[in-house]
Design a protein around this motif. Structure first.
Motif, short mmCIF file in Angstrom:
data_model
loop_
_atom_site.label_atom_id
_atom_site.label_comp_id
_atom_site.label_asym_id
_atom_site.label_seq_id
_atom_site.Cartn_x
_atom_site.Cartn_y
_atom_site.Cartn_z
N GLY A 314 21.20 -14.49 6.26
CA GLY A 314 22.32 -14.11 7.10
C GLY A 314 21.95 -13.77 8.52
O GLY A 314 22.82 -13.70 9.40
N ALA A 315 20.67 -13.52 8.77
CA ALA A 315 20.20 -13.17 10.11
C ALA A 315 18.73 -13.53 10.20
O ALA A 315 18.05 -13.66 9.19
N PRO A 316 18.20 -13.69 11.41
CA PRO A 316 16.76 -13.94 11.56
C PRO A 316 15.95 -12.83 10.91
O PRO A 316 16.39 -11.68 10.84
N ILE A 317 14.73 -13.16 10.43
CA ILE A 317 13.93 -12.15 9.74
C ILE A 317 13.19 -11.23 10.71
O ILE A 317 12.62 -10.23 10.28
N ASP A 318 13.20 -11.54 12.00
CA ASP A 318 12.54 -10.67 12.98
C ASP A 318 13.00 -9.22 12.76
O ASP A 318 14.18 -8.98 12.53
N PRO A 319 12.12 -8.26 12.89
CA PRO A 319 10.71 -8.36 13.28
C PRO A 319 9.75 -8.55 12.11
O PRO A 319 8.54 -8.35 12.28
N LEU A 320 10.25 -8.91 10.93
CA LEU A 320 9.37 -9.15 9.80
C LEU A 320 8.56 -10.42 10.03
O LEU A 320 8.98 -11.33 10.75
N ILE A 321 7.41 -10.48 9.38
CA ILE A 321 6.57 -11.67 9.43
C ILE A 321 6.92 -12.61 8.29
O ILE A 321 6.92 -13.84 8.45
N SER A 322 7.24 -12.04 7.13
CA SER A 322 7.57 -12.89 5.99
C SER A 322 8.51 -12.21 5.02
O SER A 322 8.52 -10.97 4.89
N VAL A 323 9.31 -13.02 4.37
CA VAL A 323 10.12 -12.60 3.23
C VAL A 323 9.85 -13.64 2.15
O VAL A 323 10.10 -14.83 2.36
N GLN A 324 9.34 -13.21 1.02
CA GLN A 324 8.93 -14.14 -0.03
C GLN A 324 9.68 -13.85 -1.32
O GLN A 324 9.74 -12.72 -1.79
N VAL A 325 10.25 -14.90 -1.91
CA VAL A 325 10.89 -14.81 -3.22
C VAL A 325 10.02 -15.57 -4.22
O VAL A 325 9.74 -16.76 -4.03
N ARG A 326 9.57 -14.88 -5.26
CA ARG A 326 8.72 -15.50 -6.28
C ARG A 326 9.51 -15.75 -7.56
O ARG A 326 10.29 -14.91 -7.99
N HIS A 327 9.26 -16.90 -8.16
CA HIS A 327 9.80 -17.18 -9.48
C HIS A 327 8.90 -16.54 -10.52
O HIS A 327 7.68 -16.75 -10.53
N LEU A 328 9.47 -15.74 -11.41
CA LEU A 328 8.74 -15.06 -12.48
C LEU A 328 9.11 -15.72 -13.81
O LEU A 328 9.01 -16.92 -13.95
N GLY A 329 9.51 -14.95 -14.80
CA GLY A 329 9.93 -15.52 -16.06
C GLY A 329 8.78 -16.07 -16.89
O GLY A 329 7.61 -15.74 -16.67
N GLY A 330 9.12 -16.92 -17.84
CA GLY A 330 8.10 -17.48 -18.72
C GLY A 330 7.41 -16.41 -19.52
O GLY A 330 8.03 -15.49 -20.07
#
Length: 424
Positions: A314-330
């Motif tokens: 919805g908005a730029p991630i600044d001032p963050l460097i990264s936003v990471q979504v990991r798939h888990l499960g299994g």
């Protein structure tokens, strides 16, 4: 404290090298300590614990300093970096407390095997595993902690002990994912897993493609086999004028074939490093920094992906460097047979937000965290706790109660202090 008898180095406030030695991996975390001991061997670990017990002090052990909380005031900081050594025999690795994952992968890869490493080759095996260990291959093989066969440790009385499911089932259970609050591990043995072939790499696009990439990520992970792991990344590198969106991938096999077809249809690809990847080069996929630096992050477990894209994009991630979504499960979602305190995760995804420490970063993380509340469970994983959080948020109530009983029984005087104490 000059009367501590060790073969390694003892550093006190005012000594040359003391300030450098007390720093953790995250340079934004201050670690006020009474002394630093750079242990030369397991005998040094026992000597430090015995000294602390006799003098009413506490010991905090750190192989590499990852995951530091700063809760070290008045403690002796025990650096176990020099406790090295990697051996592999019959599919079992034995490593010293100071060994890093890159060393294990270099030894296991040529044998067609892998340990359950995460994204960085410079994280210590011991600290990572005591906290559970979320691996690239967790969807197939579960938590790293549940692969442990034995610990060599020093208990809170200063005695050296070997801990297995047979010799001490309760302590063995607690050390497999309950953190380092119960004994100081000097080495551990764990089972390796088959990885005769590995495919991995990163696809990167301009950030304008983020919605398409996220949709492909959601659709692909909904049907992914356990051999396939995908991580979605929003990236804004320091000094870069624009942002990027990326997907990191590993596949336990020669090639994932049509499983990644949705990503291949997205135009504007900037780079694509996917290829057959030696196990020893697993850390090259994310290419995370290998030197200590300041940072500020927060980890949350997601109950699903519906509505998450609207929050993150919805908005730029600044001032963050990264936003990471990991798939888990299994396998991470299934209770392991004879499993440890790490348990299992019902949540199918996680999100991690990271940036340089600043008021703006803190505000952005707070805003994102609040916006994600409808999509998060409130639980953490121990290995991903960050400064200011508590161990209590990493465990179900029954597991936390059992860990606290274990702490009180084995270390009633609080000689050992983990980064995140279970009684905190």
């Amino acid at each position: 404290m000059n009367d501590i008898q060790v073969n390694g180095n003892l550093l006190l406030p005012g000594d040359a090298g003391f300030d450098a030695a007390r720093k953790p991996w995250n340079l934004a975390v201050d670690q006020p300590v009474r002394a630093v001991v750079e242990a030369a061997d397991a005998d040094d670990v026992a000597a430090v614990v015995s000294y602390a017990r006799l003098n009413g002090l506490a010991v905090t052990a750190q192989p590499s300093g990852h995951g530091a909380s700063g809760d070290t005031d008045g403690t002796i900081l025990l650096k176990t970096t020099r406790l090295g050594g990697v051996s592999v025999e019959d599919g079992v690795a034995r490593v010293g407390a100071g060994v890093k994952w890159g060393e294990v992968l270099a030894a296991a890869g040529p044998l067609g095997l892998t340990g359950l490493a995460g994204s960085s080759p410079v994280v210590s095996v011991t600290g990572y595993t005591l906290g559970g260990g979320l691996s690239w291959f967790g969807r197939k093989y579960g938590f790293a902690a549940d692969s442990v066969r034995a610990f060599e440790a020093v208990d809170a009385t200063g005695d050296r002990v070997r801990v297995t499911a047979e010799s001490d089932p309760e302590l063995f259970w607690g050390l497999r994912g309950g953190g380092g609050d119960f004994a100081l591990v000097t080495s551990l043995e764990f089972g390796l897993h088959p990885a005769p072939e590995l495919f991995g790499g990163r696809m990167m696009w301009p950030v304008e493609r983020a919605r398409e990439v996220f949709d492909a990520f959601a659709e692909t992970t909904a049907e992914a086999p356990e051999e396939l792991t995908l991580w979605f990344d929003l990236l804004k590198f320091p000094g870069a004028p624009v942002g990027y969106v990326a997907v990191d991938v590993t596949f336990l096999g020669e090639h994932p074939g049509a499983l990644l077809r949705r990503f291949d249809r997205i135009g504007g690809l900037i780079s694509d490093t996917r290829r057959p990847t030696p196990v020893a080069e697993l850390g090259s996929i994310c290419a995370e920094p290998t030197d200590p630096s300041p940072g500020s992050g927060r980890f949350e477990l997601l109950t699903g992906l519906e509505g998450v894209a609207d929050v993150l994009l919805g908005a730029p991630i600044d001032p963050l460097i990264s936003v990471q979504v990991r798939h888990l499960g299994g396998a991470l979602a299934r209770p392991a047979e004879g499993g440890g305190a790490v348990g299992h995760l019902a949540e199918p995804y996680s999100v991690y937000m990271f940036g340089r420490p600043s008021p703006d970063t803190a505000e952005r993380v707070t805003d994102l965290t609040k916006a994600l509340v409808p999509h998060t469970s409130g639980r953490k994983t121990y290995t991903m706790l960050t400064q200011g959080e508590r161990a209590a948020s990493a465990f179900p109530a029954s597991t936390l109660a059992r860990l606290r009983d274990l702490k009180r029984a084995r270390d009633p005087y609080g000689v050992i202090r983990a980064n995140f104490p279970v009684l905190g």
